[in-house]
Design an enzyme around this catalytic site. Sequence first.
Site, PDB file in Angstrom:
ATOM      1  N   LEU A 154      11.903 -34.589  35.594  1.00  0.00           N
ATOM      2  CA  LEU A 154      12.197 -33.227  36.060  1.00  0.00           C
ATOM      3  C   LEU A 154      10.981 -32.584  36.707  1.00  0.00           C
ATOM      4  O   LEU A 154      11.093 -31.707  37.542  1.00  0.00           O
ATOM      5  CB  LEU A 154      12.657 -32.360  34.887  1.00  0.00           C
ATOM      6  CG  LEU A 154      14.004 -32.719  34.266  1.00  0.00           C
ATOM      7  CD1 LEU A 154      14.201 -31.984  32.960  1.00  0.00           C
ATOM      8  CD2 LEU A 154      15.130 -32.395  35.237  1.00  0.00           C
TER       9      LEU A 154
ATOM     10  N   GLY B 171       3.585 -31.149  34.617  1.00  0.00           N
ATOM     11  CA  GLY B 171       2.830 -29.911  34.457  1.00  0.00           C
ATOM     12  C   GLY B 171       1.416 -30.224  34.042  1.00  0.00           C
ATOM     13  O   GLY B 171       0.992 -31.384  34.060  1.00  0.00           O
TER      14      GLY B 171
ATOM     15  N   PHE C 264       0.227 -30.307  31.256  1.00  0.00           N
ATOM     16  CA  PHE C 264       0.077 -30.974  29.975  1.00  0.00           C
ATOM     17  C   PHE C 264       0.854 -32.284  29.888  1.00  0.00           C
ATOM     18  O   PHE C 264       0.852 -32.927  28.869  1.00  0.00           O
ATOM     19  CB  PHE C 264       0.530 -30.042  28.860  1.00  0.00           C
ATOM     20  CG  PHE C 264      -0.169 -28.730  28.886  1.00  0.00           C
ATOM     21  CD1 PHE C 264      -1.461 -28.623  28.385  1.00  0.00           C
ATOM     22  CD2 PHE C 264       0.438 -27.616  29.426  1.00  0.00           C
ATOM     23  CE1 PHE C 264      -2.126 -27.411  28.408  1.00  0.00           C
ATOM     24  CE2 PHE C 264      -0.227 -26.399  29.458  1.00  0.00           C
ATOM     25  CZ  PHE C 264      -1.516 -26.294  28.955  1.00  0.00           C
ATOM     26  N   GLY C 265       1.549 -32.646  30.954  1.00  0.00           N
ATOM     27  CA  GLY C 265       2.281 -33.904  30.916  1.00  0.00           C
ATOM     28  C   GLY C 265       3.592 -33.801  31.667  1.00  0.00           C
ATOM     29  O   GLY C 265       4.014 -32.717  32.071  1.00  0.00           O
ATOM     30  N   SER C 266       4.243 -34.965  31.862  1.00  0.00           N
ATOM     31  CA  SER C 266       5.487 -34.997  32.628  1.00  0.00           C
ATOM     32  C   SER C 266       6.669 -34.655  31.732  1.00  0.00           C
ATOM     33  O   SER C 266       6.613 -34.817  30.511  1.00  0.00           O
ATOM     34  CB  SER C 266       5.693 -36.379  33.233  1.00  0.00           C
ATOM     35  OG  SER C 266       4.566 -36.713  33.990  1.00  0.00           O
TER      36      SER C 266
ATOM     37  N   LYS D  39       9.156 -33.601  26.927  1.00  0.00           N
ATOM     38  CA  LYS D  39       7.834 -33.531  27.542  1.00  0.00           C
ATOM     39  C   LYS D  39       6.927 -34.559  26.883  1.00  0.00           C
ATOM     40  O   LYS D  39       6.764 -34.570  25.664  1.00  0.00           O
ATOM     41  CB  LYS D  39       7.262 -32.129  27.357  1.00  0.00           C
ATOM     42  CG  LYS D  39       5.886 -31.969  27.925  1.00  0.00           C
ATOM     43  CD  LYS D  39       5.611 -30.538  28.265  1.00  0.00           C
ATOM     44  CE  LYS D  39       4.815 -30.439  29.536  1.00  0.00           C
ATOM     45  NZ  LYS D  39       5.029 -29.264  30.297  1.00  0.00           N
TER      46      LYS D  39
ATOM     47  N   ASP E 247      -0.874 -20.353  31.484  1.00  0.00           N
ATOM     48  CA  ASP E 247      -0.443 -21.081  32.675  1.00  0.00           C
ATOM     49  C   ASP E 247       0.884 -20.533  33.195  1.00  0.00           C
ATOM     50  O   ASP E 247       1.846 -21.280  33.372  1.00  0.00           O
ATOM     51  CB  ASP E 247      -0.337 -22.578  32.361  1.00  0.00           C
ATOM     52  CG  ASP E 247      -0.328 -23.434  33.628  1.00  0.00           C
ATOM     53  OD1 ASP E 247      -0.647 -22.893  34.711  1.00  0.00           O
ATOM     54  OD2 ASP E 247       0.010 -24.628  33.533  1.00  0.00           O
TER      55      ASP E 247
END
Length: 832
Positions: A507, A510, A512-514, A529, A625
């Site tokens: 999707l 970001g 901090f991770g996919s 996530k 963020d």
Amino acid sequence: MILTNHYCTMILLVLICLCIRSFSSLAADIISGNQTLSGNQTVVSSGGNFELGFFTPGASSKYYIGIWYKKVRNQTVVWVANRETPILDRNSAELKISDGNLVLLNVSQAMVWSTDLNSTSSNNSSVVAVLRDDGNLVLRDGSGSNSTSVQPLWESFDNPADTWLPGGRLAYDKRTGKKQLLTSWKNTEDPAPGLFSLELDPNGKQYIIRWNRSQQYWTSGAWDGHTFSLVPEMGLNHFYNFTYVDNENESYFTYSVYNPSITSRFVMDVSGQIKQLFWDNTDWNLIWSQPRQQCEVYAYCGAFGSCNQNSLPFCNCLPGFKHKSESDWVLKDYSGGCVREMKLKCENNGTSTSNGREDKFLMQPYTSLPLHSEAVAVGSIGECESSCLRNCSCTAYAYDENGCTLWNGELLKLQQLAQGYGNGRTIYIRLPASSSVFSGGKNNKGVVIGASFGSAVAVLAILAIVMAVMWRCRRKCVGSSNGLEGSLVAFGYKDLQNATKNFSDKLGGGGFGSIFRGTLPDSTGIAVKKLESISQGEKQFRTEVSTIGTIQHVNLVRLRGFCSEGNKKLLVYDYMENGSLDSHLFQANESKVLEWKTRYEIGLGIARGLSYLHEKCRDCIIHCDIKPENILLDAEFCPKVADFGLAKLVGRDFSRVLTTMRGTRGYLAPEWISGLAITAKADVYSYGMVLFELVSGRRNSEISEVGKVKYFPSLAARVMVDGGDMLDLLDPVLHSNADVEEVLKICKVACWCIQDDENVRPPMGQAVQILEGLMDVSMPSIPRSLQVFVESQEHINLFTDSSSASQSLQTKSNNSSTSSHSNFKTATSPTD
Ligand SMILES: *[C@@H]1O[C@H](CO)[C@@H](O)[C@H](O)[C@H]1NC(C)=O
Ligand SMILES: *[C@@H]1O[C@H](CO)[C@@H](O)[C@H](O)[C@H]1NC(C)=O
Ligand SMILES: *[C@@H]1O[C@H](CO)[C@@H](O)[C@H](O)[C@H]1NC(C)=O
Ligand SMILES: *[C@@H]1O[C@H](CO)[C@@H](O)[C@H](O)[C@H]1NC(C)=O
Ligand SMILES: *[C@@H]1O[C@H](CO)[C@@H](O)[C@H](O)[C@H]1NC(C)=O
Ligand SMILES: *[C@@H]1O[C@H](CO)[C@@H](O)[C@H](O)[C@H]1NC(C)=O
Ligand SMILES: *[C@@H]1O[C@H](CO)[C@@H](O)[C@H](O)[C@H]1NC(C)=O
Ligand SMILES: *[C@@H]1O[C@H](CO)[C@@H](O)[C@H](O)[C@H]1NC(C)=O
Ligand SMILES: *[C@@H]1O[C@H](CO)[C@@H](O)[C@H](O)[C@H]1NC(C)=O
Ligand SMILES: *[C@@H]1O[C@H](CO)[C@@H](O)[C@H](O)[C@H]1NC(C)=O
Ligand SMILES: *[C@@H]1O[C@H](CO)[C@@H](O)[C@H](O)[C@H]1NC(C)=O
Ligand SMILES: *[C@@H]1O[C@H](CO)[C@@H](O)[C@H](O)[C@H]1NC(C)=O
């Protein structure tokens, strides 16, 4: 000829003056020894700012001597003489000088009010009362012609009612130990001293508000020379100048307005809040109020009243109770609170209505508990309930992980919270068994917990489970949440692999991770996530995750569970049908245009979510963020803030967070870049940037024309300040289909949010109130950091010199209300 003409005119003028004198106004601004003020006569200050005379508040038929603004259309009274002793007939009442005092006599010539000076020093027929142009009524010796320099014998500024005007003071007299109080009116139609008063606490160099002259419920925090620690907006301000004076006789604050043409007042309101307002030639505008939330005011809704911050009116009676005084409630005086509709069994001596049945308890969930409780050491909810029943004065109990708590007598300061607010508790209110709330229908929300032993056992069993879960998940933020909210599912990695078809449907990615789309076996949509670079150990990770799990709000994405197997760390969220905001905003797709109404609601929703993170948790959670990618939209386009709490997961080293957010510079507050400590105001800055993007439909950081920087926030600020057409700023795909007032409001809020000085940015709660229409917003100044962009335009640089700035702005504004706004914002820059 000319001379005679002149002479005639003079005589005419004198005659007119005499007429005015005898029928409406006394000699200008003065009441001297020989004169009386009566009926509709008034005294007007020399500059025409203030007027003194008899008035009747609201629909009341009683008369009071008061001072009000002459130029403000809605009569706004700033001082009242006879607060507690009204006059019934103003034509036969007299205000006059008598024995060196200003006194008010009623029809029977009895003194109902007096300045109460000891006459030895002032027993002088030459004493006069003068209404000054700053609203101060002064009693002084008027014998000499050069009388302005005479020390006043008495001043209304030393005896304030509910209003503190510029130039006035609220002092502590060190010689007598006496404090001047700013005291609210009793209600909107009765100026008698009400329950709320503001006073100076000289030891703490701070102001405090008390309820009934005793209970303190608010403080400004200590004065640090520039501002009050807990209310920066009160001191550090472009608008007025607070000064602290401390000498051997007294200490006090005084304030002045930088631009004397602005009409501003500071009032201890009947709502129990202090408010700073200014007049924009149409209406009073709120600059700020404290305490910020109405429900924070001590006992605002009175005994057995329940305060709800999210409903109007704020006050309601608890089920089974009714208004004590209907007329007081109509006048918004809720302090009398509520009384029982029916007596308790014990009060009835076990007879009559209850037919001998034991009192019952009505469950009220999502409550902030009342004051003055008593802890009882019992081991079960059943025992807790019976302890309450045994004592006729016990009116409620609560039983949760903090044990058994009882309340005796009146329930004060009970607050109804929105469902989903983490710190809501459950309280059980004692009512007679025959109360209508138990016969169904009338109150469906309440759930009855009967006194029967059987059900108590069942409740106990459930409670034991709930508490076991709670104890595991209890954390510093939202520590006392209600039960099930803390329950997160611990997923196995394999389960998530299956649910996401081996992480095939990505999707997005970001800081901090996919994140991947998935479906649980029960066909619930989820978003998974995969966290990267988690530095924490297993235990700490679970701690933080369960903290995040307890944070639930309609505008925050809900964490359903997590997975932690070795270095595989995943978070499982609800799936949001409409994806992230950026995909709707920046990707031109004529068929799926976000309408203005939706955009406004999205802006408001994000503010609510952030306000919850910042203000409703015991530990403030800074998102760090905020950007359109992290705003998700559900099927109804209700916005949900995603990724909160993650900054903590990757450690408290914010520089590290910063490097993981390379792509989001456009939303970062200046203090990020300068390496200062980060506060919630950093989120406010990012939020302001997102608001601008909601308006424009493009990224602020986008450069649209080569070589020519058109930075949208500065463009918007420019149009706003110049009073241009706000619809010109709107995303072209909306074809100007928007409420121009709403566009202006959003742009104002956005511009306040991106101010360079974080102290000037509003807290998120205030942004919510403004967007909800509960609070007004004044014209912001253009942040200095935007000026580089402004300079490239044809306009002169307005912001190098404050005085010329306000001039040039005034001439540019094309209506008076903007001009006073502009004055307000550019009057000066805060000193540091
Ligand atoms: C008061 O008025 C009387 C006549 O009306 C006048 O004789 C007297 O001088 C006045 N006194 C003062 C102090 O103005
Ligand atoms: C003031 O009162 C007088 C007499 O009571 C009346 O004649 C006059 O019209 C009133 N003036 C105003 C402005 O109401
Ligand atoms: C002031 O008067 C105007 C119109 O007369 C009205 O719309 C407004 O609500 C009033 N404001 C207050 C604070 O009473
Ligand atoms: C005038 O005031 C006195 C003292 O407060 C009071 O006793 C008297 O009833 C008042 N007269 C009228 C007519 O209100
Ligand atoms: C007024 O004067 C008397 C005697 O001089 C004194 O006892 C009293 O305290 C004074 N009252 C005030 C309010 O100053
Ligand atoms: C004040 O004036 C009154 C009458 O005007 C008089 O009776 C009294 O003695 C005076 N008091 C003093 C201290 O001068
Ligand atoms: C009383 O008034 C006279 C002038 O009329 C003045 O000289 C004197 O100082 C005054 N006394 C006091 C105590 O104010
Ligand atoms: C008033 O008195 C002050 C000193 O007290 C003096 O400087 C000033 O010139 C006087 N003004 C007039 C108009 O007499
Ligand atoms: C305020 O305090 C006074 C005593 O100081 C008390 O008599 C009164 O009942 C209190 N008012 C309320 C509304 O509780
Ligand atoms: C604020 O007011 C004080 C006293 O009234 C004054 O000394 C000071 O210069 C003022 N500050 C500014 C910035 O105008
Ligand atoms: C304090 O009070 C005394 C006596 O009233 C007075 O002489 C002195 O000037 C006052 N000090 C200040 C700073 O106002
Ligand atoms: C309650 O009952 C007792 C004795 O039965 C009696 O003395 C008392 O007056 C009663 N109280 C009320 C409020 O009826």
